[in-house]
Write a protein that holds these residues in place. Structure first.
Motif, PDB file in Angstrom:
ATOM      1  N   GLN A  12      10.541   2.639  -1.980  1.00 57.96           N
ATOM      2  CA  GLN A  12       9.345   2.048  -1.370  1.00 57.96           C
ATOM      3  C   GLN A  12       8.518   1.300  -2.416  1.00 57.96           C
ATOM      4  N   ARG A  15       9.893  -2.117  -3.041  1.00 59.06           N
ATOM      5  CA  ARG A  15       9.489  -3.078  -2.015  1.00 59.06           C
ATOM      6  C   ARG A  15       8.061  -3.551  -2.266  1.00 59.06           C
ATOM      7  N   GLN A  16       7.208  -2.607  -2.660  1.00 60.18           N
ATOM      8  CA  GLN A  16       5.812  -2.970  -2.946  1.00 60.18           C
ATOM      9  C   GLN A  16       5.738  -3.923  -4.136  1.00 60.18           C
ATOM     10  N   SER A  18       7.984  -6.041  -4.973  1.00 59.45           N
ATOM     11  CA  SER A  18       8.438  -7.344  -4.495  1.00 59.45           C
ATOM     12  C   SER A  18       7.321  -8.077  -3.766  1.00 59.45           C
ATOM     13  N   GLN A  19       6.563  -7.351  -2.954  1.00 59.94           N
ATOM     14  CA  GLN A  19       5.446  -7.957  -2.217  1.00 59.94           C
ATOM     15  C   GLN A  19       4.356  -8.458  -3.159  1.00 59.94           C
ATOM     16  N   LEU A  20       4.147  -7.727  -4.262  1.00 55.67           N
ATOM     17  CA  LEU A  20       3.106  -8.103  -5.224  1.00 55.67           C
ATOM     18  C   LEU A  20       3.612  -9.069  -6.286  1.00 55.67           C
ATOM     19  N   HIS A  21       4.895  -9.425  -6.214  1.00 52.81           N
ATOM     20  CA  HIS A  21       5.504 -10.385  -7.146  1.00 52.81           C
ATOM     21  C   HIS A  21       5.438  -9.870  -8.593  1.00 52.81           C
ATOM     22  N   GLY A 104      10.104  -8.106  -8.151  1.00 51.50           N
ATOM     23  CA  GLY A 104      10.723  -7.155  -7.243  1.00 51.50           C
ATOM     24  C   GLY A 104      11.862  -6.391  -7.872  1.00 51.50           C
ATOM     25  N   TRP A 169      -1.278  -0.405  -9.448  1.00 47.12           N
ATOM     26  CA  TRP A 169      -0.757  -1.606  -8.807  1.00 47.12           C
ATOM     27  C   TRP A 169      -1.749  -2.755  -8.923  1.00 47.12           C
ATOM     28  N   LEU A 172      -2.573  -8.768  -5.407  1.00 47.44           N
ATOM     29  CA  LEU A 172      -1.726  -9.926  -5.127  1.00 47.44           C
ATOM     30  C   LEU A 172      -2.514 -11.193  -5.436  1.00 47.44           C
ATOM     31  N   TYR A 346       7.150 -14.057 -12.121  1.00 47.91           N
ATOM     32  CA  TYR A 346       6.389 -12.881 -11.706  1.00 47.91           C
ATOM     33  C   TYR A 346       4.925 -13.211 -11.918  1.00 47.91           C
TER      34      TYR A 346
END
Length: 689
Positions: A12, A15-16, A18-21, A104, A169, A172, A346
């Motif tokens: 998981q 995936r996070q 990847s979403q946040l680049h 990601g 984290w 974005l 990134y």
């Protein structure tokens, strides 16, 4: 947390990421077999196309990286990088490969528990340790230092099934609308600047700099495709074909089928050998190419883009800035510079990039030291064991060494921490680093071993000076003496030409005297200014290598200074070297005449007779041809007191000593014809009695 739940959680988190680049950095401690099993389970849960692996027991679908891949990694990408550090932590390769991971992606470090890991030898740094240190039982300081840095960074840290440190984290970042194929407005500006080099004034090159992942190489390919659409022909070069792959790939994707031939990769040595013509020359990873090569390319091509990475194992982006760009300012005052800040591969707050920058001391220090000539200057020495308690000073020292030398790499940082025979001697004022010298403690080799080195039966690591004295100079007994070799010396760029380097060398000499060291030595790519600098500190030239130094594209020179030992030996070695070099100058076609005059020493000869002097007088009056009196002119010249800065002496050295072709001499000294050059020699000779 049970392992299945932890693996699901990691899935998981990927995936996070990847979403946040961003890339997901994971450090997982435990027992080797367990960690390898855990990594296989994790890889089975995530989707990836490309897997890179460092260390032993790589899966069959992985690309197993070794040290030879360092420069081949430029421009390559992967989804996952696993580092099996149980049997070694190759710092240079690990720093290099970090830039390959896409947003990601996962960076997974498998290692023993920190408390036991710092007590283990790091056999991956075997090549950094001098004889007779055994890498299998030597515990250095790099791993403790790196773990000290690691635990201050934003990374996921696990110990078996326990989460020790959570990831903070990042947010974005806001996206900007930029017309394709560019991704950021900075990349768009870079493409426009590259295009302008072709349409603008000649001799106004562009320097494009960036950290890894900013889209610099892609900008080269995008611009090349647009220029191909305008029927322009472009050449691209780099330290290796692999280093140009990103630019070539973007060009191939954007250019039409009938335009593909308009961008051609040519190795830089071939560019210098052949008469290529082009509308634009692109040089990617320019900092990893020797400065003299870049200077020759600058003289050969009128429209050039120099692109280079500022951080990382590619070497010496910061040294490139100061040294080559200074040359650019002298030769092409209208040159332009563009720096790309925005990350593409990134986002800017990527945790792995921050770990790489801080863990391997790649962060730039913007503060410039000040120097008060009348203030108190401290001379402070550091060894490997001192850096753990002085990490800020290590950052300053490594940063300055990177500025001063074109190919400072992460392995040089590792050597500072792992090699107990290295000492850094510094000049400091009010805790500011003014200058530093890197010293290798060598010699004291057993006589039997020295004899074997002399007979070419053995070589030992980490004793360059001792081995050269024993083998190249046929003085095996000198390898048994106590030697200190100055590997590098660096002065803060803003403080140069204030004699701080000479002051540091004098302090080094006094320290060596107290320690009863026999000789000091140094080896470097020879230039006239550098040789003169060392000569002013009483170092004598004793050997010139027969091939180019890879880093500087110059011949390597060895210089020696006696400390506690008799000064007669360096003097005798210098005299012998000077005579040998004089007889062998034709074997050094690329040696500057200025250096030849500084280093070569003809044997003493009989004075010219009255008749011979009369023949030279007739030549000065234009009544004798050059070829007729050439032997007499050589005999006369051999008896002069050489002036390396004298143009006459340089020309005569090239023609008479080095036996250069007339075409080479005419080009070097900007003469139109052989007759013009001879007339110039005659004019200058008339100033002599």
């Amino acid at each position: 947390m049970p392992l299945p739940a932890l693996l699901t959680q990691l899935q998981q988190w990927q995936r996070q990421a990847s979403q946040l680049h961003i890339r997901l950095p994971i450090v997982w401690q435990g027992e080797q077999d367990t960690m390898l099993d855990v990594s296989r389970q994790l890889l089975g849960l995530i989707n990836y196309k490309t897997l890179y692996w460092i260390g032993e027991q790589a899966p069959t679908d992985a690309t197993n990286l070794t040290g030879k891949h360092n420069y081949q990694l430029l421009g390559s990408e992967c989804d996952v990088l696993v580092i099996n550090a149980f049997n070694g932590f190759p710092a240079d390769l690990i720093a290099a490969s970090a830039g390959c991971i896409k947003a990601g992606g996962i960076w997974l470090l498998l290692c023993p528990p920190f408390s036991s890991w710092i007590m283990q030898p790091n056999t991956a740094h075997k090549s950094l340790l001098p004889y007779p240190i055994n890498a299998n039982n030597h515990v250095g300081q790099f791993l403790p230092f790196w773990l000290q840095q690691l635990q201050q960074q934003n990374v996921l840290i696990l110990h078996n099934e326990n989460l020790i440190q959570q990831l903070d984290w990042p947010a974005l970042p806001a996206l900007k609308n930029v017309p394709p194929p560019c991704i950021t407005d900075e990349q768009q500006h870079a493409v426009a600047a590259i295009m302008k080099v072709v349409t603008g004034h000649r001799r106004r090159p562009l320097v494009l700099t960036a950290d890894r992942g900013r889209g610099k190489s892609a900008a080269l390919g995008i611009a090349a495709a647009q220029l191909a659409g305008e029927n322009k022909h472009i050449l691209i070069t780099a330290p290796s074909p692999q280093a140009a792959q990103t630019a070539l790939k973007h060009f191939q994707m954007l250019a039409t089928a009938d335009q593909q031939h308009q961008l051609q990769f040519v190795p830089y040595d071939e560019l210098l050998r052949s008469a290529f013509k082009t509308d634009l020359l692109l040089i990617d990873e320019a900092a990893a190419i020797p400065a003299p090569v870049l200077q020759q390319l600058l003289g050969r091509f009128s429209r050039i883009v120099f692109a280079t990475t500022e951080h990382g194992y590619e070497g010496t982006g910061r040294g490139f800035q100061l040294r080559f760009q200074q040359y650019l300012s002298e030769q092409c005052p209208g040159w332009h510079k563009l720096h790309m800040h925005q990350a593409i591969r990134y986002q800017a707050a990527d945790p792995l990039e921050q770990l790489t920058f801080h863990g391997f001391l790649l962060n730039k220090t913007s503060k410039q030291p000040s120097y008060a000539p009348n203030g108190v200057i401290k001379f402070i020495c550091y060894s490997a064991i001192d850096w753990l308690t002085h990490p800020d000073k290590l950052q300053q020292v490594f940063g300055l060494l990177s500025l001063a030398h074109y190919q400072t790499q992460i392995k040089d940082l590792a050597a500072l921490l792992d090699n107990p025979q290295l000492t850094v001697m510094t000049l400091q004022q009010e805790d500011q680093l003014l200058a530093c010298a890197l010293i290798s403690h060598e010699g004291n080799l057993p006589a039997e071993l020295c004899t074997k080195i002399y007979h070419a039966q053995r070589r030992v690591q980490g004793h360059l000076l001792a081995q050269s004295l024993a083998f190249h100079l046929a003085q095996p007994q000198l390898a048994t003496t106590t030697l200190w070799r100055v590997m590098r010396i660096a002065v803060q760029p803003t403080l140069q030409r204030q004699k701080l380097g000479a002051m540091l060398l004098e302090q080094l000499y006094q320290t060596a005297k107290i320690a009863e060291i026999d000789y000091l030595g140094t080896s470097f790519g020879a230039t006239a200014n550098l040789v003169k600098f060392w000569q002013h500190s009483s170092y004598l030239p004793v050997r010139l290598g027969s091939t180019f130094d890879k880093a500087s594209a110059e011949y390597s020179i060895l210089m020696l200074r006696s400390v506690s030992a008799s000064p007669d030996i360096p003097l005798n070695l210098q005299q012998r070297f000077g005579h040998q070099l004089y007889r062998a100058l034709a074997q050094y076609p690329s040696l500057s005449s200025k250096l030849a005059l500084m280093l070569a020493q003809p044997e003493k000869q009989k004075p010219l007779t009255h008749n011979e002097l009369e023949q030279l007088s007739l030549f000065r009056e234009g009544k004798r041809p050059f070829e007729l009196i050439r032997p007499l002119l050589l005999q006369w010249f051999d008896q002069q007191k050489y002036q390396p800065d004298s143009q006459l002496h340089q020309i005569l050295s090239a023609l008479l000593w080095q036996q250069s072709d007339w075409s080479v001499v005419l080009q070097c000294y900007s003469f139109v014809s052989k007759k013009e050059c001879i007339n110039h020699i005659v004019t200058l000779l008339r100033k002599y009695d």
